[in-house]
Design a protein around this motif. Structure first.
Motif, PDB file in Angstrom:
ATOM      1  N   SER A  41      25.863 -33.224 -29.598  1.00  0.00           N
ATOM      2  CA  SER A  41      24.956 -32.087 -29.424  1.00  0.00           C
ATOM      3  C   SER A  41      25.803 -30.819 -29.524  1.00  0.00           C
ATOM      4  O   SER A  41      26.120 -30.187 -28.527  1.00  0.00           O
ATOM      5  CB  SER A  41      24.266 -32.161 -28.066  1.00  0.00           C
ATOM      6  OG  SER A  41      23.430 -31.046 -27.887  1.00  0.00           O
ATOM      7  N   ASP A  46      19.848 -27.529 -30.541  1.00  0.00           N
ATOM      8  CA  ASP A  46      18.873 -27.724 -29.472  1.00  0.00           C
ATOM      9  C   ASP A  46      18.707 -29.177 -29.055  1.00  0.00           C
ATOM     10  O   ASP A  46      18.005 -29.463 -28.096  1.00  0.00           O
ATOM     11  CB  ASP A  46      17.511 -27.174 -29.899  1.00  0.00           C
ATOM     12  CG  ASP A  46      17.536 -25.671 -30.108  1.00  0.00           C
ATOM     13  OD1 ASP A  46      18.378 -25.000 -29.481  1.00  0.00           O
ATOM     14  OD2 ASP A  46      16.722 -25.177 -30.921  1.00  0.00           O
ATOM     15  N   TYR A  47      19.325 -30.084 -29.795  1.00  0.00           N
ATOM     16  CA  TYR A  47      19.103 -31.496 -29.503  1.00  0.00           C
ATOM     17  C   TYR A  47      20.327 -32.335 -29.872  1.00  0.00           C
ATOM     18  O   TYR A  47      21.197 -31.901 -30.606  1.00  0.00           O
ATOM     19  CB  TYR A  47      17.876 -32.002 -30.259  1.00  0.00           C
ATOM     20  CG  TYR A  47      17.966 -31.803 -31.758  1.00  0.00           C
ATOM     21  CD1 TYR A  47      18.456 -32.810 -32.576  1.00  0.00           C
ATOM     22  CD2 TYR A  47      17.573 -30.606 -32.358  1.00  0.00           C
ATOM     23  CE1 TYR A  47      18.548 -32.632 -33.943  1.00  0.00           C
ATOM     24  CE2 TYR A  47      17.664 -30.420 -33.729  1.00  0.00           C
ATOM     25  CZ  TYR A  47      18.149 -31.444 -34.511  1.00  0.00           C
ATOM     26  OH  TYR A  47      18.254 -31.266 -35.858  1.00  0.00           O
ATOM     27  N   SER A  49      21.915 -35.544 -31.812  1.00  0.00           N
ATOM     28  CA  SER A  49      21.606 -36.194 -33.075  1.00  0.00           C
ATOM     29  C   SER A  49      22.793 -37.045 -33.520  1.00  0.00           C
ATOM     30  O   SER A  49      23.871 -36.994 -32.941  1.00  0.00           O
ATOM     31  CB  SER A  49      21.291 -35.127 -34.136  1.00  0.00           C
ATOM     32  OG  SER A  49      20.804 -35.727 -35.315  1.00  0.00           O
TER      33      SER A  49
END
Length: 101
Positions: A41, A46-47, A49
């Motif tokens: 991250s 924002d996330y 992955s």
């Protein structure tokens, strides 16, 4: 606290391993090897992955020295060990080729 101690130990091991390579870095593209995959991250994301690791440099730090490619967008960004999922540093150590001296 235990997580941080383990991570710090792995970072030292990774930095020591990089000392064995030219320019104290390892680039999977230059060596025609499959890139290791990790979960991260990176800052400004924002996330969490999946990413492929392109290169690790001697500049390895909290937020720098690891170049990763987003599997969805193809964008390569620089990040550091603080933004990797726990266990990723250990798996990167396993992915570095053995150097015979």
């Amino acid at each position: 606290m235990m997580y941080k101690a383990i991570r710090d130990k792995e970072v030292v091991e990774l930095k020591n391993a990089l000392q064995k390579f030219p320019n104290y870095q390892y680039d999977w593209d230059e060596n025609d090897e499959p890139r290791p995959r990790i979960v991260a991250s990176p800052k400004h994301s924002d996330y969490t992955s999946d990413y492929e690791v392109c290169r690790i440099t001697e500049n390895l730090g909290y937020d720098c020295g690891i170049f990763i490619k987003d599997l969805e967008s193809g964008e390569v960004v620089e990040t550091g060990y603080a933004f990797l999922e726990f266990g990723s540093i250990d798996s990167l150590l396993d992915e570095l080729p053995e150097i015979t001296e």
